[in-house]
Design an enzyme around this catalytic site. Sequence first.
Site, PDB file in Angstrom:
ATOM      1  N   CYS A  29       8.636   5.599  41.811  1.00  0.00           N
ATOM      2  CA  CYS A  29       9.014   4.302  42.366  1.00  0.00           C
ATOM      3  C   CYS A  29      10.366   4.372  43.071  1.00  0.00           C
ATOM      4  CB  CYS A  29       9.056   3.238  41.274  1.00  0.00           C
ATOM      5  SG  CYS A  29      10.267   3.585  39.999  1.00  0.00           S
ATOM      6  N   CYS A  46       9.491   1.424  33.369  1.00  0.00           N
ATOM      7  CA  CYS A  46      10.872   0.976  33.613  1.00  0.00           C
ATOM      8  C   CYS A  46      11.665   1.042  32.306  1.00  0.00           C
ATOM      9  CB  CYS A  46      10.894  -0.438  34.165  1.00  0.00           C
ATOM     10  SG  CYS A  46       9.663  -0.766  35.446  1.00  0.00           S
TER      11      CYS A  46
HETATM   12 FE1  FES Z   1       9.934   2.018  38.555  1.00  0.00          FE
HETATM   13 FE2  FES Z   1      10.586  -0.348  37.651  1.00  0.00          FE
HETATM   14  S1  FES Z   1       9.095   0.097  39.190  1.00  0.00           S
HETATM   15  S2  FES Z   1      11.562   1.515  37.223  1.00  0.00           S
END
Ligand code: FES
Length: 145
Positions: free
Chosen positions: A33, A102
């Site tokens: 991400c 996360c």
């Molecule tokens: Fe990767 Fe939140 S989307 S840390």
Amino acid sequence: MYSEKVMDHFMNPRNVGEIENADGVGQVGNVKCGDIMKMYLKIENDIIVDVKFKTFGCGSAIATSSIATEMIKGKTVQDALKLTNKAVVEALDGLPAQKVHCSVLAEQAVKAALFDYSKKQNIVLEGLEDFNPDEDHHDHEEDHE
Ligand code: FES
């Protein structure tokens, strides 16, 4: 979809910032991400007396790092080492499945900062013997989903 606690910590994150001359600094990222977390610790007599963070990432990354700082502040180094992403998710009253990684990043950021502290102190912390701060943390995602 997000709990009130997640929204609260996202909108009003606690302990944002940097600590000058921190005793431990850790940075971790997730290649999938692209989110990055940086954690700063001030440690006196084995107690985390101050903690600050900077997160460049999604709302859940901000919320998990914010609550993680609250969970370790005032704790001993050993207690902070026991912080799990599961405990972070529970403290936030849950996260959607695709956002659990996360919380893994928050756990890893704390560990990376403690690892840096242990290196500066020239000590070995139990549980961090094999810690690799440069590891690609998205691998952990599968473990926790
Ligand atoms: Fe990767 Fe939140 S989307 S840390």
